[in-house]
Design a protein around this motif. Structure first.
Motif, short mmCIF file in Angstrom:
data_model
loop_
_atom_site.label_atom_id
_atom_site.label_comp_id
_atom_site.label_asym_id
_atom_site.label_seq_id
_atom_site.Cartn_x
_atom_site.Cartn_y
_atom_site.Cartn_z
N GLU A 6 0.83 -1.21 0.00
CA GLU A 6 0.00 0.00 0.00
C GLU A 6 0.86 1.25 0.00
O GLU A 6 0.53 2.25 -0.68
CB GLU A 6 -0.93 -0.02 1.21
CG GLU A 6 -2.02 -1.08 1.12
CD GLU A 6 -2.76 -1.29 2.42
OE1 GLU A 6 -3.91 -1.74 2.38
OE2 GLU A 6 -2.17 -1.01 3.50
N VAL A 7 1.96 1.25 0.74
CA VAL A 7 2.84 2.41 0.77
C VAL A 7 3.52 2.60 -0.58
O VAL A 7 3.67 3.73 -1.07
CB VAL A 7 3.90 2.26 1.89
CG1 VAL A 7 4.93 3.38 1.81
CG2 VAL A 7 3.21 2.27 3.26
N ALA A 8 3.92 1.50 -1.22
CA ALA A 8 4.52 1.61 -2.56
C ALA A 8 3.53 2.27 -3.52
O ALA A 8 3.92 3.08 -4.38
CB ALA A 8 4.93 0.22 -3.06
N TRP A 9 2.25 1.92 -3.38
CA TRP A 9 1.24 2.55 -4.23
C TRP A 9 1.11 4.04 -3.93
O TRP A 9 0.89 4.86 -4.84
CB TRP A 9 -0.10 1.84 -4.01
CG TRP A 9 -1.20 2.37 -4.89
CD1 TRP A 9 -2.25 3.16 -4.53
CD2 TRP A 9 -1.35 2.16 -6.30
NE1 TRP A 9 -3.04 3.45 -5.60
CE2 TRP A 9 -2.50 2.85 -6.72
CE3 TRP A 9 -0.60 1.45 -7.25
CZ2 TRP A 9 -2.95 2.86 -8.03
CZ3 TRP A 9 -1.04 1.46 -8.57
CH2 TRP A 9 -2.19 2.14 -8.95
N MET A 10 1.26 4.43 -2.67
CA MET A 10 1.22 5.85 -2.31
C MET A 10 2.35 6.61 -2.99
O MET A 10 2.16 7.76 -3.44
CB MET A 10 1.30 6.00 -0.79
CG MET A 10 0.08 5.46 -0.05
SD MET A 10 0.35 5.27 1.74
CE MET A 10 0.50 6.97 2.25
N PHE A 11 3.52 5.98 -3.10
CA PHE A 11 4.62 6.62 -3.83
C PHE A 11 4.24 6.80 -5.29
O PHE A 11 4.46 7.87 -5.87
CB PHE A 11 5.89 5.78 -3.71
CG PHE A 11 6.71 6.07 -2.48
CD1 PHE A 11 7.49 7.21 -2.42
CD2 PHE A 11 6.70 5.21 -1.39
CE1 PHE A 11 8.26 7.49 -1.29
CE2 PHE A 11 7.45 5.48 -0.27
CZ PHE A 11 8.23 6.62 -0.21
N ARG A 12 3.66 5.78 -5.89
CA ARG A 12 3.31 5.85 -7.31
C ARG A 12 2.25 6.91 -7.57
O ARG A 12 2.22 7.52 -8.64
CB ARG A 12 2.83 4.49 -7.81
CG ARG A 12 3.94 3.45 -7.91
CD ARG A 12 3.51 2.24 -8.72
NE ARG A 12 2.51 1.43 -8.06
CZ ARG A 12 2.80 0.44 -7.22
NH1 ARG A 12 4.06 0.13 -6.94
NH2 ARG A 12 1.82 -0.27 -6.67
N GLU A 13 1.39 7.15 -6.57
CA GLU A 13 0.35 8.18 -6.72
C GLU A 13 0.86 9.58 -6.44
O GLU A 13 0.11 10.55 -6.59
CB GLU A 13 -0.82 7.87 -5.78
CG GLU A 13 -1.63 6.64 -6.18
CD GLU A 13 -2.86 6.49 -5.30
OE1 GLU A 13 -2.74 6.69 -4.07
OE2 GLU A 13 -3.94 6.19 -5.84
N GLY A 14 2.11 9.70 -6.00
CA GLY A 14 2.68 11.01 -5.73
C GLY A 14 2.21 11.63 -4.43
O GLY A 14 2.30 12.86 -4.25
N ARG A 15 1.72 10.81 -3.51
CA ARG A 15 1.19 11.33 -2.25
C ARG A 15 2.28 11.61 -1.22
O ARG A 15 2.03 12.25 -0.21
CB ARG A 15 0.18 10.34 -1.66
CG ARG A 15 -1.08 10.18 -2.50
CD ARG A 15 -1.95 9.05 -1.98
NE ARG A 15 -2.31 9.28 -0.58
CZ ARG A 15 -2.89 8.35 0.18
NH1 ARG A 15 -3.15 7.14 -0.32
NH2 ARG A 15 -3.21 8.63 1.43
N ILE A 16 3.48 11.12 -1.47
CA ILE A 16 4.58 11.28 -0.52
C ILE A 16 5.55 12.30 -1.10
O ILE A 16 6.12 12.11 -2.18
CB ILE A 16 5.27 9.94 -0.25
CG1 ILE A 16 4.23 8.93 0.31
CG2 ILE A 16 6.43 10.11 0.74
CD1 ILE A 16 4.76 7.54 0.53
N THR A 17 5.73 13.39 -0.38
CA THR A 17 6.50 14.53 -0.89
C THR A 17 7.45 15.06 0.17
O THR A 17 7.45 14.61 1.33
CB THR A 17 5.56 15.67 -1.31
OG1 THR A 17 4.90 16.19 -0.13
CG2 THR A 17 4.51 15.19 -2.30
N ASP A 18 8.25 16.07 -0.23
CA ASP A 18 9.06 16.81 0.74
C ASP A 18 8.26 18.03 1.18
O ASP A 18 7.13 18.25 0.70
CB ASP A 18 10.42 17.17 0.14
CG ASP A 18 10.34 18.18 -0.99
OD1 ASP A 18 9.26 18.79 -1.20
OD2 ASP A 18 11.35 18.37 -1.69
#
Length: 236
Positions: free
Chosen positions: A17-29
């Motif tokens: 699920e976290v890997a998918w969050m990265f692919r969706e661009g939800r994790i940023t600086d």
């Protein structure tokens, strides 16, 4: 630690699920720039949906536990973990309560994912003072202060006397009790041994750390100076 594992361990979801969050661009600086799973980024510079990442492992939380909730994970009723964000129940290592307050006792409760800190606080050698306020079903009979302070008081079914405890009397049925042990239902059993009954019980402090200003059901993360207060004398 890879970012996917770090974020999953904080309870935000499975690694998939976290890997998918990265692919969706939800994790940023902090500036909104998209991060990638193999980036090298400090914990404080990670945002999920624009919000700072939860604290890393090694946290200590203080909660003002309300009545009617338990400290068990398996209780079918309300538990203290229900008062935290859902992801806090999924952190790894898991949060555990530092000792317990029963369903009918309110007040200061600590939770941590730091096993060494947990054992440091509950160790008898730490001599941490636990302060309770209680209302009683009957007036005090008059000898409780001396009895509790004597260091000779025995509880039913036990073979070791209690350590000296300090009783402050506000009214014939309103008291504050400071103890340095954590025996099963100790405060209630101490008053029961004098023929009395505790109607209401609240833990108000550990050492010099208190729940002042923290509403029932609320919680906050402790800082280093807060944790130090746990190990300071309540009378200092």
């Amino acid at each position: 630690m890879r970012l996917v594992k770090l974020i999953a361990n904080l309870g935000y979801g499975s690694r998939k699920e976290v890997a998918w969050m990265f692919r969706e661009g939800r994790i940023t600086d902090p500036d909104g720039e998209v991060l990638y799973a193999d980036d090298k980024v400090e914990h404080a510079h990670i945002r999920i949906d624009g919000e700072p990442l939860d604290p890393p492992t090694g946290i200590v939380l203080m909660m003002n536990k309300p009545l009617g909730v338990t400290c068990s994970r398996k209780d079918p009723g309300r538990v203290v973990y229900d008062l935290l964000p859902l992801r806090y129940r999924q952190r790894s290592p898991a949060l555990s309560t530092v000792g317990r307050l029963d369903r009918d006792t309110s007040g200061l409760l600590l939770l941590t994912d730091d096993g060494a800190m947990l054992h440091r606080i509950i160790s008898p050698r730490a001599n941490v003072t636990k302060v309770y306020e209680a209302t009683l079903a009957q007036d005090l009979r008059g000898d409780e202060q001396a009895l509790f302070a004597s260091g000779t008081m025995m509880l039913e079914s036990e073979t070791t006397p209690l350590l000296p405890a300090k009783l402050d009397v506000f009214a014939p049925r309103h008291v504050r009790l400071s103890i340095t042990e954590g025996r099963y239902h100790q405060v209630r059993r101490m008053f029961a041994a004098t023929g009395n009954h505790v109607d209401t019980l609240q833990r108000t402090a550990l050492g010099r750390l208190s729940t002042d200003g923290l509403q029932a059901g609320a919680w906050r993360q402790l800082e280093t100076n807060d944790i130090a207060q746990i190990f300071e004398s309540a009378d200092s």
